[in-house]
Scaffold this motif. Structure first.
Motif, short mmCIF file in Angstrom:
data_model
loop_
_atom_site.label_atom_id
_atom_site.label_comp_id
_atom_site.label_asym_id
_atom_site.label_seq_id
_atom_site.Cartn_x
_atom_site.Cartn_y
_atom_site.Cartn_z
N ILE A 21 0.86 -1.19 0.00
CA ILE A 21 0.00 0.00 0.00
C ILE A 21 0.89 1.23 0.00
O ILE A 21 1.73 1.41 0.89
N THR A 22 0.72 2.08 -1.01
CA THR A 22 1.59 3.24 -1.18
C THR A 22 1.00 4.45 -0.47
O THR A 22 -0.15 4.83 -0.71
N ILE A 23 1.79 5.04 0.42
CA ILE A 23 1.36 6.14 1.27
C ILE A 23 2.36 7.29 1.13
O ILE A 23 3.58 7.07 1.11
N TYR A 31 5.10 12.73 13.92
CA TYR A 31 3.99 11.91 13.40
C TYR A 31 4.38 11.17 12.12
O TYR A 31 4.12 9.98 11.98
N ASN A 32 4.95 11.88 11.17
CA ASN A 32 5.55 11.23 10.01
C ASN A 32 6.85 11.94 9.71
O ASN A 32 6.91 13.15 9.58
N CYS A 33 7.92 11.14 9.66
CA CYS A 33 9.27 11.70 9.61
C CYS A 33 9.92 11.37 8.28
O CYS A 33 9.23 11.16 7.28
N GLU A 34 11.22 11.32 8.27
CA GLU A 34 11.95 11.15 7.02
C GLU A 34 11.82 9.73 6.47
O GLU A 34 11.93 8.75 7.21
N THR A 35 11.58 9.62 5.17
CA THR A 35 11.50 8.32 4.51
C THR A 35 12.78 7.52 4.77
O THR A 35 13.89 8.03 4.61
N SER A 57 1.72 -4.69 3.44
CA SER A 57 2.85 -3.86 3.85
C SER A 57 2.65 -2.44 3.32
O SER A 57 1.81 -2.20 2.44
N ILE A 58 3.44 -1.51 3.87
CA ILE A 58 3.33 -0.10 3.54
C ILE A 58 4.61 0.36 2.85
O ILE A 58 5.71 0.01 3.28
N ARG A 59 4.45 1.15 1.79
CA ARG A 59 5.60 1.84 1.20
C ARG A 59 5.35 3.33 1.36
O ARG A 59 4.49 3.91 0.70
N TYR A 60 6.09 3.93 2.28
CA TYR A 60 5.89 5.34 2.64
C TYR A 60 7.00 6.20 2.04
O TYR A 60 8.18 5.86 2.13
N GLU A 61 6.61 7.33 1.45
CA GLU A 61 7.58 8.28 0.92
C GLU A 61 7.12 9.70 1.24
O GLU A 61 5.93 9.98 1.28
N ASN A 62 8.11 10.58 1.44
CA ASN A 62 7.80 11.99 1.67
C ASN A 62 7.44 12.69 0.36
O ASN A 62 8.02 12.40 -0.69
N ARG A 63 6.46 13.58 0.43
CA ARG A 63 6.08 14.45 -0.67
C ARG A 63 5.68 15.80 -0.07
O ARG A 63 5.11 15.84 1.02
N PRO A 64 5.93 16.92 -0.75
CA PRO A 64 5.33 18.18 -0.31
C PRO A 64 3.82 18.03 -0.21
O PRO A 64 3.21 17.32 -1.01
N ARG A 65 3.22 18.67 0.79
CA ARG A 65 1.81 18.41 1.08
C ARG A 65 0.89 18.68 -0.10
O ARG A 65 0.01 17.87 -0.41
N ASN A 66 1.07 19.79 -0.78
CA ASN A 66 0.18 20.10 -1.90
C ASN A 66 0.33 19.09 -3.02
O ASN A 66 -0.65 18.70 -3.65
N ARG A 67 1.56 18.65 -3.26
CA ARG A 67 1.77 17.63 -4.29
C ARG A 67 1.13 16.31 -3.88
O ARG A 67 0.50 15.62 -4.70
N ILE A 81 -1.32 10.53 4.78
CA ILE A 81 -1.56 10.49 6.22
C ILE A 81 -1.49 11.90 6.81
O ILE A 81 -0.89 12.80 6.26
N GLY A 82 -2.16 12.03 7.98
CA GLY A 82 -2.19 13.31 8.66
C GLY A 82 -3.26 14.23 8.13
O GLY A 82 -3.14 15.45 8.23
N ALA A 83 -4.35 13.68 7.59
CA ALA A 83 -5.39 14.48 6.95
C ALA A 83 -6.56 14.72 7.90
O ALA A 83 -7.02 13.79 8.57
#
Length: 251
Positions: A21-23, A31-35, A57-67, A81-83
């Protein structure tokens, strides 16, 4: 309990159907830190462990919020996340929040500012990161004055919180809107905790994982997440993760 078992039977996949699951989300520690870091963040770890119950499983990556908001609406990944629900009205939102966060106003420690409603902002420059919700009254104030550069400093950068603290202490803004644990974390990282004062405003805000309105598995993932969260709560694991990230005092 019986109803949860029925839902689980309907949505839990067999081992061969385990998904990745891509997040995505901007960095918003703790709350959510560096990938890829050893401590990816409280909400990332909660999400990972909640879905592990159903074999995903989760695949988490950082993105700018608007993107992240734009790309998730298009179905380019599964969720963010964090919505807060009012900011993602068309998304698929589980019944269970990921966390509860306390909105705050940061001011310089020597400031005599006190918050008595948005009228308290008259004559001062308030900074906020675009895309976040605080209280209904403050959100309306930000919308109403978004183009008034004498009142609002609206920041779009992914490092808005850290930048905001530096601007606050340099006297370039008078107040910074944010959330308690996040600004406390950033102030600690910058070594300026004693130089600022955090003023709690409004009630804690529930934040969620929001699944894309354009992704076909969103409703199934929301149901699986709720099941996993009930397991984590019963096991005591949620409390352990809160302690790990220093969130014992959070609402």
């Amino acid at each position: 309990m019986h109803s949860i078992a029925i839902v689980a039977a309907a949505v839990l996949p067999g081992p061969a159907l385990a998904d990745v699951i891509t997040i995505r989300s901007n960095e918003w520690c703790p709350y959510n830190c560096e990938t890829g870091s050893e401590q990816p963040g409280y909400m990332v770890e909660v999400l990972t462990e909640a879905f592990a119950y159903s074999g995903h499983s989760i695949r988490y990556e950082n993105r700018p919020r608007n993107r992240a908001l734009r790309e998730s609406r298009m179905g380019m990944f599964d969720g963010l996340i964090g919505a807060a629900p009012q900011g993602v009205a068309r998304y698929v939102i589980p019944a269970t929040p990921l966390a509860r966060v306390q909105p705050v106003i940061a001011v310089r420690a020597a400031s005599g500012f006190s918050y008595q409603g948005v009228e308290s902002f008259d004559g001062i420059l308030v900074s906020a990161e675009h895309g976040y919700n605080f209280t209904g009254e403050i959100d309306r104030y930000l919308t109403r004055h978004a183009n008034d550069l004498r009142r609002i400093d609206l920041v779009f950068q992914s490092n808005a919180g850290a930048l905001g603290l530096r601007k606050l202490l340099a006297g370039r803004i008078d107040a910074l809107l944010g959330h308690q644990a996040v600004l406390s974390y950033l102030a600690g990282r910058q070594g300026v905790s004693e130089q600022i004062r955090l003023i709690a405003v409004g009630a804690p805000v529930e934040v969620y994982v929001a699944f894309s309105p354009a992704a076909r598995n969103s409703r199934r993932y929301a149901a699986l997440f709720d099941i996993g969260m009930s397991q984590l709560a019963r096991s005591g694991r949620l409390d352990a993760l809160r302690r790990k990230y220093g969130l014992e005092q959070e609402p």
